[in-house]
Design a protein around this motif. Structure first.
Motif, mmCIF file in Angstrom:
data_model
loop_
_atom_site.group_PDB
_atom_site.id
_atom_site.type_symbol
_atom_site.label_atom_id
_atom_site.label_comp_id
_atom_site.label_asym_id
_atom_site.label_seq_id
_atom_site.Cartn_x
_atom_site.Cartn_y
_atom_site.Cartn_z
ATOM 1 N N VAL A 75 0.836 -1.200 0.000
ATOM 2 C CA VAL A 75 0.000 0.000 0.000
ATOM 3 C C VAL A 75 0.876 1.258 0.000
ATOM 4 O O VAL A 75 0.609 2.215 -0.732
ATOM 5 C CB VAL A 75 -0.960 -0.011 1.214
ATOM 6 N N LEU A 76 1.935 1.254 0.800
ATOM 7 C CA LEU A 76 2.842 2.396 0.830
ATOM 8 C C LEU A 76 3.590 2.563 -0.492
ATOM 9 O O LEU A 76 3.793 3.688 -0.958
ATOM 10 C CB LEU A 76 3.833 2.261 1.986
ATOM 11 N N CYS A 77 3.997 1.456 -1.096
ATOM 12 C CA CYS A 77 4.668 1.540 -2.411
ATOM 13 C C CYS A 77 3.725 2.116 -3.457
ATOM 14 O O CYS A 77 4.135 2.924 -4.292
ATOM 15 C CB CYS A 77 5.160 0.170 -2.840
ATOM 16 N N MET A 78 2.475 1.703 -3.417
ATOM 17 C CA MET A 78 1.498 2.210 -4.375
ATOM 18 C C MET A 78 1.268 3.707 -4.156
ATOM 19 O O MET A 78 1.232 4.475 -5.118
ATOM 20 C CB MET A 78 0.179 1.440 -4.232
ATOM 21 N N ALA A 79 1.156 4.135 -2.931
ATOM 22 C CA ALA A 79 0.950 5.555 -2.650
ATOM 23 C C ALA A 79 2.174 6.377 -3.029
ATOM 24 O O ALA A 79 2.045 7.453 -3.619
ATOM 25 C CB ALA A 79 0.622 5.754 -1.171
ATOM 26 N N TRP B 107 4.724 -4.877 -8.437
ATOM 27 C CA TRP B 107 5.437 -6.023 -7.890
ATOM 28 C C TRP B 107 5.161 -6.258 -6.410
ATOM 29 O O TRP B 107 4.950 -7.411 -6.008
ATOM 30 C CB TRP B 107 6.932 -5.918 -8.178
ATOM 31 N N PRO B 108 5.136 -5.245 -5.559
ATOM 32 C CA PRO B 108 4.766 -5.519 -4.157
ATOM 33 C C PRO B 108 3.332 -6.040 -4.019
ATOM 34 O O PRO B 108 3.059 -6.871 -3.153
ATOM 35 C CB PRO B 108 4.919 -4.166 -3.468
ATOM 36 N N ILE B 109 2.444 -5.579 -4.880
ATOM 37 C CA ILE B 109 1.067 -6.074 -4.835
ATOM 38 C C ILE B 109 1.008 -7.536 -5.249
ATOM 39 O O ILE B 109 0.194 -8.305 -4.734
ATOM 40 C CB ILE B 109 0.157 -5.196 -5.716
ATOM 41 N N ASN C 97 -4.903 -7.261 -7.706
ATOM 42 C CA ASN C 97 -4.181 -8.241 -8.506
ATOM 43 C C ASN C 97 -4.899 -8.552 -9.810
ATOM 44 O O ASN C 97 -4.252 -8.794 -10.829
ATOM 45 C CB ASN C 97 -3.927 -9.516 -7.704
ATOM 46 N N VAL C 98 -6.212 -8.522 -9.801
ATOM 47 C CA VAL C 98 -6.945 -8.671 -11.066
ATOM 48 C C VAL C 98 -6.663 -7.468 -11.963
ATOM 49 O O VAL C 98 -6.476 -7.608 -13.174
ATOM 50 C CB VAL C 98 -8.460 -8.854 -10.806
ATOM 51 N N ALA C 99 -6.591 -6.278 -11.375
ATOM 52 C CA ALA C 99 -6.248 -5.086 -12.156
ATOM 53 C C ALA C 99 -4.822 -5.179 -12.701
ATOM 54 O O ALA C 99 -4.555 -4.748 -13.836
ATOM 55 C CB ALA C 99 -6.406 -3.834 -11.302
ATOM 56 N N VAL C 100 -3.917 -5.750 -11.935
ATOM 57 C CA VAL C 100 -2.538 -5.923 -12.402
ATOM 58 C C VAL C 100 -2.497 -6.924 -13.559
ATOM 59 O O VAL C 100 -1.741 -6.738 -14.513
ATOM 60 C CB VAL C 100 -1.613 -6.363 -11.239
ATOM 61 N N ILE C 101 -3.316 -7.959 -13.503
ATOM 62 C CA ILE C 101 -3.389 -8.913 -14.616
ATOM 63 C C ILE C 101 -3.805 -8.193 -15.889
ATOM 64 O O ILE C 101 -3.214 -8.385 -16.953
ATOM 65 C CB ILE C 101 -4.386 -10.057 -14.307
ATOM 66 N N PRO D 63 -0.360 -14.682 -7.881
ATOM 67 C CA PRO D 63 -0.916 -14.182 -6.615
ATOM 68 C C PRO D 63 -2.421 -14.421 -6.476
ATOM 69 O O PRO D 63 -2.905 -14.656 -5.369
ATOM 70 C CB PRO D 63 -0.622 -12.684 -6.644
ATOM 71 N N VAL D 64 -3.146 -14.365 -7.581
ATOM 72 C CA VAL D 64 -4.584 -14.645 -7.506
ATOM 73 C C VAL D 64 -4.805 -16.092 -7.078
ATOM 74 O O VAL D 64 -5.674 -16.377 -6.244
ATOM 75 C CB VAL D 64 -5.274 -14.326 -8.850
ATOM 76 N N LEU D 65 -3.999 -17.001 -7.610
ATOM 77 C CA LEU D 65 -4.098 -18.396 -7.186
ATOM 78 C C LEU D 65 -3.686 -18.549 -5.719
ATOM 79 O O LEU D 65 -4.272 -19.362 -4.989
ATOM 80 C CB LEU D 65 -3.238 -19.275 -8.081
#
Length: 125
Positions: free
Chosen positions: A23-27, A48-50, A91-95, A105-107
């Protein structure tokens, strides 16, 4: 929420770190690239952190799986299910927007949800 079990407290702290770092990396990526003019903060800095967090959460679940079957570990079970469900949407958005590698990660998230349920069923019987 007060956790009396020291092992559960440690597991929740590790889970907190697995949650807050992405969350901090994304912000930081969003603010730094938009307002700071830092062009080196790419989408991968946040993606990548997500993607790594659910795999780390699965490792935490495997390490502390005895807390789920223990009635004193009810907080850990609820927290890990909640956090893993919250990581499902990004993670779906990252896909869709970044990499098909985010299927892993979704799995991992689905494995967390299924494993939690199975461990509770085994403990009940």
């Amino acid at each position: 929420m007060t956790v009396n079990n020291p092992e559960e407290r440690k597991a929740i702290r590790v889970l907190f770190v697995c949650t807050i770092v992405p969350v901090l990396c994304m912000a930081f990526q969003d603010l730094g690239s938009k307002y700071g003019g830092m062009d080196w903060l790419t989408k991968g800095y946040a993606a990548w952190p997500i993607m790594i967090a659910p795999v780390a959460m699965l490792a935490v679940l495997i390490s502390y799986r005895e807390l789920i079957s223990n009635p004193k570990g009810a907080n850990f079970s609820q927290v890990i299910k909640l956090v893993s469900c919250l990581f499902l949407i990004p993670n779906v958005a990252v896909i869709i927007g970044y990499s098909w590698l985010a299927v892993i990660p979704v799995l991992a998230i689905l494995a967390i949800l299924v494993t939690d349920r199975q461990l509770k069923k085994q403990a009940a019987s």
